[in-house]
Every structure is written in structure tokens, then in C-alpha cells.
Design a protein around this motif. Structure first.
Motif, PDB file in Angstrom:
ATOM      1  N   THR A 152      10.727  10.048  -6.297  1.00 42.51           N
ATOM      2  CA  THR A 152       9.593  10.300  -5.414  1.00 42.51           C
ATOM      3  C   THR A 152       8.696   9.067  -5.372  1.00 42.51           C
ATOM      4  OG1 THR A 152       8.308  11.281  -7.210  1.00 42.51           O
ATOM      5  CG2 THR A 152       9.621  12.783  -5.847  1.00 42.51           C
ATOM      6  N   ARG A 153       7.953   8.962  -4.299  1.00 44.33           N
ATOM      7  CA  ARG A 153       7.087   7.796  -4.123  1.00 44.33           C
ATOM      8  C   ARG A 153       5.646   8.259  -3.942  1.00 44.33           C
ATOM      9  NH1 ARG A 153      10.134   3.464  -4.118  1.00 44.33           N
ATOM     10  NH2 ARG A 153       8.569   2.052  -3.289  1.00 44.33           N
ATOM     11  N   SER A 154       4.725   7.420  -4.397  1.00 41.07           N
ATOM     12  CA  SER A 154       3.309   7.741  -4.256  1.00 41.07           C
ATOM     13  C   SER A 154       2.542   6.500  -3.804  1.00 41.07           C
ATOM     14  CB  SER A 154       2.738   8.286  -5.566  1.00 41.07           C
ATOM     15  OG  SER A 154       2.915   7.343  -6.590  1.00 41.07           O
ATOM     16  N   ALA A 155       1.384   6.734  -3.260  1.00 40.57           N
ATOM     17  CA  ALA A 155       0.574   5.652  -2.704  1.00 40.57           C
ATOM     18  C   ALA A 155      -0.170   4.906  -3.803  1.00 40.57           C
ATOM     19  CB  ALA A 155      -0.430   6.219  -1.701  1.00 40.57           C
ATOM     20  N   ALA A 156      -0.476   3.656  -3.501  1.00 52.85           N
ATOM     21  CA  ALA A 156      -1.331   2.838  -4.361  1.00 52.85           C
ATOM     22  C   ALA A 156      -2.674   2.679  -3.671  1.00 52.85           C
ATOM     23  CB  ALA A 156      -0.716   1.467  -4.586  1.00 52.85           C
ATOM     24  N   LEU A 157      -3.727   2.829  -4.441  1.00 56.24           N
ATOM     25  CA  LEU A 157      -5.059   2.514  -3.952  1.00 56.24           C
ATOM     26  C   LEU A 157      -5.389   1.093  -4.394  1.00 56.24           C
ATOM     27  CD1 LEU A 157      -7.012   5.753  -4.933  1.00 56.24           C
ATOM     28  CD2 LEU A 157      -5.781   5.246  -2.810  1.00 56.24           C
ATOM     29  N   VAL A 158      -5.857   0.284  -3.467  1.00 53.03           N
ATOM     30  CA  VAL A 158      -6.349  -1.049  -3.806  1.00 53.03           C
ATOM     31  C   VAL A 158      -7.849  -0.921  -3.956  1.00 53.03           C
ATOM     32  CG1 VAL A 158      -6.547  -3.451  -3.075  1.00 53.03           C
ATOM     33  CG2 VAL A 158      -4.498  -2.128  -2.488  1.00 53.03           C
ATOM     34  N   MET A 159      -8.348  -1.327  -5.127  1.00 53.34           N
ATOM     35  CA  MET A 159      -9.777  -1.180  -5.420  1.00 53.34           C
ATOM     36  C   MET A 159     -10.374  -2.549  -5.728  1.00 53.34           C
ATOM     37  SD  MET A 159      -9.683   2.368  -7.613  1.00 53.34           S
ATOM     38  CE  MET A 159     -11.358   2.917  -7.160  1.00 53.34           C
ATOM     39  N   ARG A 160     -11.680  -2.653  -5.471  1.00 52.79           N
ATOM     40  CA  ARG A 160     -12.379  -3.928  -5.622  1.00 52.79           C
ATOM     41  C   ARG A 160     -13.743  -3.699  -6.250  1.00 52.79           C
ATOM     42  NH1 ARG A 160     -14.397  -8.106  -0.923  1.00 52.79           N
ATOM     43  NH2 ARG A 160     -15.981  -9.038  -2.233  1.00 52.79           N
ATOM     44  N   ARG A 161     -14.160  -4.685  -7.028  1.00 56.16           N
ATOM     45  CA  ARG A 161     -15.510  -4.690  -7.594  1.00 56.16           C
ATOM     46  C   ARG A 161     -16.049  -6.112  -7.524  1.00 56.16           C
ATOM     47  NH1 ARG A 161     -17.860  -3.565 -13.674  1.00 56.16           N
ATOM     48  NH2 ARG A 161     -19.577  -4.990 -13.342  1.00 56.16           N
ATOM     49  N   ASP A 162     -17.302  -6.233  -7.083  1.00 52.33           N
ATOM     50  CA  ASP A 162     -17.976  -7.538  -7.114  1.00 52.33           C
ATOM     51  C   ASP A 162     -18.428  -7.804  -8.530  1.00 52.33           C
ATOM     52  OD1 ASP A 162     -17.655  -7.985  -4.372  1.00 52.33           O
ATOM     53  OD2 ASP A 162     -19.526  -6.955  -3.879  1.00 52.33           O
ATOM     54  N   LEU A 163     -18.286  -9.058  -8.967  1.00 57.71           N
ATOM     55  CA  LEU A 163     -18.662  -9.432 -10.319  1.00 57.71           C
ATOM     56  C   LEU A 163     -19.987 -10.185 -10.376  1.00 57.71           C
ATOM     57  CD1 LEU A 163     -15.186 -10.582 -11.679  1.00 57.71           C
ATOM     58  CD2 LEU A 163     -16.299  -8.352 -11.896  1.00 57.71           C
ATOM     59  N   ARG A 164     -20.482 -10.627  -9.247  1.00 56.67           N
ATOM     60  CA  ARG A 164     -21.741 -11.407  -9.235  1.00 56.67           C
ATOM     61  C   ARG A 164     -22.841 -10.616  -8.583  1.00 56.67           C
ATOM     62  NH1 ARG A 164     -20.559 -15.656 -12.286  1.00 56.67           N
ATOM     63  NH2 ARG A 164     -18.554 -16.538 -11.880  1.00 56.67           N
TER      64      ARG A 164
END
Length: 164
Positions: A152-164
Motif C-alpha cells: 500500500t502507498r501513502s502520501a508524504a506531507l512536506v513541512m517547513r519551519r522558518d529558523l530566523r
């Protein structure tokens, strides 16, 4: 005295990852992911420019310092990414993942990164919750990105956070 033994809990130090940590990291990766990264793959990654990692090593162990978790990250040209993070199954929800992520976020910022990215399996609620508490937000979704052992296959979430 015996009651103290029954309530004994491991404590972990978060330390920079070394070549000697690659074998236990590979083994832990195999316990937590459908496709295990070999010791050689982990070692090769750790040796690449811009790649850094941290391990959670048990500080109150009697004979050795077992690996409780690890994180591998990369920083290039002001952007950082989490390559992988794994925490032992029995140590889930103990704050070890939080501590490893904090170490990676700090190091990425010190290296000049302005943003941190990661990918996480959409149905991994514990990890998605951790990343959201750390200030990450979803910026993309990749359908059918991860394959499980049963096909079975599942989705990936791409997540981001600013560091500055």
C-alpha cells in the motif's frame, strides 16, 4: 530499594553523531521504517558535506550507552532538511524526538540555515503532531509517496519551519 529498581527510567544525552553510531542507527532505522538504511548508507550520508546528526545515548546505562534515537540533517545554501529521525518504539512519546529535533534545528541555524524542511508520512499522527508543535507547517503533499511492506502507498506531507 527494590521499588526504585522497578521505577528506574533511562536518561539520554543528546550528542553529535559519530561514525561508530552508524550501525546502531541503521538497526533502529530498520525497526521504524519499511526500508532500512544500511550502515554504509548512514555512514556515507554522515560523511557528506553539510550533513550532521545527533544521537540520544543512554547516560545511566550500566555497561554501554544504548542508542535511543537519532536524527540526520543537511544544510546547504541557507536551507536545511531533516533526512531521517527515529526513536526507539519503547521511547515514543517520552520527549526524545523533541530533543533530537531541537538539536537539529539549533545546529541548522548555527550553520546559516534560514528554513528547515522535512517529509513525513501523512498518517503518522504522532510525528505530524510533534512537527506542528515545533512550528512546522505543511507546504505540500506528495500522493502515494511512501510504500509499506504490504504494497500500500501513502502520501508524504512536506513541512517547513522558518529558523530566523
Amino acid at each position: 530499594m527494590f521499588d526504585d529498581y522497578l521505577t528506574w527510567k533511562p536518561f539520554f544525552d543528546i550528542v553529535p553523531m559519530k561514525d561508530s553510531d552508524c550501525r546502531p542507527a541503521s538497526e533502529l532505522h530498520g525497526q521504524r521504517f519499511a526500508r532500512q538504511w544500511s550502515e554504509g548508507e548512514v555512514l556515507d550520508l554522515l560523511g557528506q558535506d553539510g550533513v550532521f546528526g545527533f544521537c540520544a545515548l543512554q547516560s545511566n546505562a550500566f555497561f554501554s550507552r544504548p542508542l535511543g534515537g537519532f536524527v540526520l540533517s543537511r544544510e546547504v545554501a541557507g536551507e536545511a532538511e531533516i533526512l531521517t529521525i527515529a526513536v526507539g518504539e519503547k521511547l515514543a512519546r517520552t520527549g526524545l524526538g523533541w530533543r533530537l529535533m531541537q538539536a537539529a534545528l539549533r545546529e541548522a541555524a548555527v550553520r546559516g540555515a534560514e528554513t528547515m524542511f522535512l517529509e513525513v508520512e501523512e498518517n503518522n499522527a504522532a510525528a505530524v503532531g510533534l512537527y506542528r508543535r515545533l512550528g512546522f507547517s505543511q507546504v505540500a503533499r506528495r500522493p502515494a509517496y511512501y510504500a509499506s511492506a504490504d504494497g500500500t502507498r501513502s502520501a508524504a506531507l512536506v513541512m517547513r519551519r522558518d529558523l530566523r
